[in-house]
Design a protein around this motif. Structure first.
Motif, PDB file in Angstrom:
ATOM      1  N   LEU A  75       0.999  -1.476   0.206  1.00  0.00           N
ATOM      2  CA  LEU A  75      -0.035   0.256  -0.398  1.00  0.00           C
ATOM      3  C   LEU A  75       0.765   1.683  -0.177  1.00  0.00           C
ATOM      4  O   LEU A  75       0.550   2.270  -0.467  1.00  0.00           O
ATOM      5  CB  LEU A  75      -1.398   0.260   1.479  1.00  0.00           C
ATOM      6  N   PHE A  76       2.195   1.115   0.393  1.00  0.00           N
ATOM      7  CA  PHE A  76       2.535   2.433   0.513  1.00  0.00           C
ATOM      8  C   PHE A  76       3.602   2.826  -0.176  1.00  0.00           C
ATOM      9  O   PHE A  76       4.994   3.568  -0.668  1.00  0.00           O
ATOM     10  CB  PHE A  76       3.693   2.522   2.275  1.00  0.00           C
ATOM     11  N   GLY A  77       3.596   1.507  -1.941  1.00  0.00           N
ATOM     12  CA  GLY A  77       4.830   1.073  -2.008  1.00  0.00           C
ATOM     13  C   GLY A  77       6.529   1.067  -1.463  1.00  0.00           C
ATOM     14  O   GLY A  77       7.179   1.880  -2.822  1.00  0.00           O
ATOM     15  N   VAL A  78       7.080   0.172  -1.579  1.00  0.00           N
ATOM     16  CA  VAL A  78       7.839   0.066  -0.259  1.00  0.00           C
ATOM     17  C   VAL A  78       8.015  -1.146  -1.247  1.00  0.00           C
ATOM     18  O   VAL A  78       8.211  -2.343  -1.788  1.00  0.00           O
ATOM     19  CB  VAL A  78       7.278  -0.167   0.437  1.00  0.00           C
ATOM     20  N   ALA A  79       9.565  -0.864  -2.048  1.00  0.00           N
ATOM     21  CA  ALA A  79       9.980  -1.980  -3.086  1.00  0.00           C
ATOM     22  C   ALA A  79      10.775  -3.039  -1.774  1.00  0.00           C
ATOM     23  O   ALA A  79      11.568  -2.692  -0.754  1.00  0.00           O
ATOM     24  CB  ALA A  79      11.336  -1.623  -3.490  1.00  0.00           C
ATOM     25  N   ASP A  80      10.723  -4.178  -1.883  1.00  0.00           N
ATOM     26  CA  ASP A  80      11.091  -5.274  -1.098  1.00  0.00           C
ATOM     27  C   ASP A  80      12.637  -5.855  -1.429  1.00  0.00           C
ATOM     28  O   ASP A  80      12.421  -6.438  -1.823  1.00  0.00           O
ATOM     29  CB  ASP A  80      10.414  -6.655  -1.186  1.00  0.00           C
ATOM     30  N   THR A  81      13.495  -5.132  -0.702  1.00  0.00           N
ATOM     31  CA  THR A  81      14.943  -5.020  -1.709  1.00  0.00           C
ATOM     32  C   THR A  81      15.762  -5.313  -0.516  1.00  0.00           C
ATOM     33  O   THR A  81      16.909  -5.316  -1.085  1.00  0.00           O
ATOM     34  CB  THR A  81      15.334  -4.023  -2.391  1.00  0.00           C
ATOM     35  N   GLY A  82      15.058  -5.740   0.767  1.00  0.00           N
ATOM     36  CA  GLY A  82      16.209  -5.293   2.077  1.00  0.00           C
ATOM     37  C   GLY A  82      16.698  -6.634   2.598  1.00  0.00           C
ATOM     38  O   GLY A  82      17.318  -6.594   3.820  1.00  0.00           O
ATOM     39  N   SER A  83      16.778  -7.733   1.705  1.00  0.00           N
ATOM     40  CA  SER A  83      17.550  -9.107   2.230  1.00  0.00           C
ATOM     41  C   SER A  83      18.616  -9.027   3.039  1.00  0.00           C
ATOM     42  O   SER A  83      18.950  -9.453   4.027  1.00  0.00           O
ATOM     43  CB  SER A  83      15.906 -10.129   1.558  1.00  0.00           C
ATOM     44  N   GLY A  84      18.448  -8.849   2.309  1.00  0.00           N
ATOM     45  CA  GLY A  84      21.248  -8.813   2.240  1.00  0.00           C
ATOM     46  C   GLY A  84      21.578  -8.408   3.722  1.00  0.00           C
ATOM     47  O   GLY A  84      21.868  -8.527   5.031  1.00  0.00           O
ATOM     48  N   ALA A  85      20.526  -6.496   3.832  1.00  0.00           N
ATOM     49  CA  ALA A  85      20.531  -5.664   4.825  1.00  0.00           C
ATOM     50  C   ALA A  85      20.260  -6.157   6.065  1.00  0.00           C
ATOM     51  O   ALA A  85      21.184  -6.451   6.661  1.00  0.00           O
ATOM     52  CB  ALA A  85      19.913  -4.917   4.857  1.00  0.00           C
ATOM     53  N   LEU A  86      19.333  -6.941   5.925  1.00  0.00           N
ATOM     54  CA  LEU A  86      18.564  -6.988   7.039  1.00  0.00           C
ATOM     55  C   LEU A  86      18.741  -8.714   7.406  1.00  0.00           C
ATOM     56  O   LEU A  86      19.635  -8.929   9.274  1.00  0.00           O
ATOM     57  CB  LEU A  86      16.580  -8.002   6.991  1.00  0.00           C
ATOM     58  N   HIS A  87      19.338  -9.862   6.625  1.00  0.00           N
ATOM     59  CA  HIS A  87      20.254 -10.302   7.405  1.00  0.00           C
ATOM     60  C   HIS A  87      21.722 -10.340   8.315  1.00  0.00           C
ATOM     61  O   HIS A  87      22.070 -10.295   9.441  1.00  0.00           O
ATOM     62  CB  HIS A  87      20.501 -11.893   6.371  1.00  0.00           C
ATOM     63  N   ALA A  88      22.783  -8.872   7.272  1.00  0.00           N
ATOM     64  CA  ALA A  88      23.547  -8.804   8.109  1.00  0.00           C
ATOM     65  C   ALA A  88      23.324  -8.060   9.617  1.00  0.00           C
ATOM     66  O   ALA A  88      24.025  -7.950  10.306  1.00  0.00           O
ATOM     67  CB  ALA A  88      23.847  -7.375   7.272  1.00  0.00           C
ATOM     68  N   TYR A  89      21.917  -7.017   9.493  1.00  0.00           N
ATOM     69  CA  TYR A  89      22.008  -5.893  10.801  1.00  0.00           C
ATOM     70  C   TYR A  89      20.777  -6.926  11.467  1.00  0.00           C
ATOM     71  O   TYR A  89      21.707  -7.128  13.516  1.00  0.00           O
ATOM     72  CB  TYR A  89      20.337  -5.009  10.300  1.00  0.00           C
ATOM     73  N   ALA A  90      21.038  -8.310  11.367  1.00  0.00           N
ATOM     74  CA  ALA A  90      20.133  -9.037  12.410  1.00  0.00           C
ATOM     75  C   ALA A  90      21.609  -9.819  12.871  1.00  0.00           C
ATOM     76  O   ALA A  90      20.697 -10.268  14.617  1.00  0.00           O
ATOM     77  CB  ALA A  90      18.588 -10.371  12.048  1.00  0.00           C
ATOM     78  N   ALA A  91      22.669 -10.420  12.900  1.00  0.00           N
ATOM     79  CA  ALA A  91      23.702 -11.164  12.659  1.00  0.00           C
ATOM     80  C   ALA A  91      24.807 -10.270  13.973  1.00  0.00           C
ATOM     81  O   ALA A  91      24.963 -10.333  15.123  1.00  0.00           O
ATOM     82  CB  ALA A  91      24.515 -11.112  11.748  1.00  0.00           C
TER      83      ALA A  91
END
Length: 260
Positions: free
Chosen positions: A210-226
């Motif tokens: 609904l807000f038009g946000v691209a789902d492109t942060g998979s790698g960034a999230l993985h690194a951030y979670a670690a």
């Protein structure tokens, strides 16, 4: 005040996870969905102490909701006092009241969804029986608010069905548009330090749509979670917010409302 005897305590998954500092970092998921709910968004815009800043509002309100889960006394009067005058008409002209069980449970449901997402993103996968157990404990947490449970599903599969249907009905109204930029780029509290691609990945798929946000942060999230996992491993004060850290001590003590 009446002491709680409902089963919540240091041996529950809710106590283990809800006070984890990473839950706060995952809050854009819950807040994004809330801003797409016309009654919740209008309630904040018309009645919050900080109507122009949703993250200042969250900083005032989320600590109370978390503390209720850890408290050794009945704090339901705090909920009623804080919400009894939050009423009016949303941007469609529909009447709303913050204590309406359907509205109040949806707001709680966004935190349940965010909590499960946080655990499975930042800590570890949950087995099916653990999801069910955590949901039962979240239901006890909800009962502590003192709000009718008529809208509350009884099991995790029922909750998933309910939540999917509720999210499908969300839309971008005037109030959601007003808060859009703050949802996708938090500007206050601890979430302001979360990288933008990570925020985007944490958002619920319906919010991204609904807000038009691209789902492109998979790698960034993985690194951030670690990285956040390594910080949590430094000790209790690095993992839990103050109210949870105090409650989880072997000796235990009454919980306050500060998330320190």
């Amino acid at each position: 005040m009446v002491a709680h005897d409902d089963g919540l305590g240091p041996d529950t998954l809710l106590w283990e996870f809800l006070g984890d500092r990473r839950f706060l970092l995952a809050l854009p998921r819950a807040v994004g969905l809330q801003m797409l709910h016309p009654a919740i968004a209008r309630g904040i815009r018309e009645h919050s102490r900080t109507p122009r800043h949703i993250w200042m509002h969250a900083r005032h309100t989320v600590p109370q909701l978390v503390a209720i889960a850890y408290a050794d006394r009945d704090l339901s009067s705090v909920i009623r006092f804080g919400h009894e005058d939050v009423k009016g008409r949303d941007d469609r002209g529909t009447r709303y009241h913050a204590l309406n069980p359907d509205i109040f449970f949806f707001q709680h449901a966004t935190y349940v969804d965010t909590l499960v997402t946080m655990v499975e993103t930042f800590i570890r996968p949950l087995a099916a029986d653990e999801r069910e157990r955590l949901y039962r404990e979240c239901s006890i947490w909800y009962r502590r608010y003192g709000i009718s449970t008529r809208a509350m599903p009884q099991t995790w599969p029922e909750f998933e069905e309910y939540f999917g249907g509720a999210c499908a009905e969300l839309r971008v109204g005037d109030d959601a548009e007003y808060y859009r930029s703050q949802v996708v780029r938090p500007d206050h509290w601890v979430v302001r330090w979360t990288p933008t691609p990570v925020v985007g990945r944490l958002l619920h798929p319906r919010t991204r749509e609904l807000f038009g946000v691209a789902d492109t942060g998979s790698g960034a999230l993985h690194a951030y979670a670690a990285w956040r996992k390594s910080i949590a491993a430094l000790g209790p004060r690095h993992r839990w917010v103050d109210v949870a850290e105090r409650a989880m001590r072997p000796t235990g003590q009454a919980a306050g409302v500060s998330l320190g």
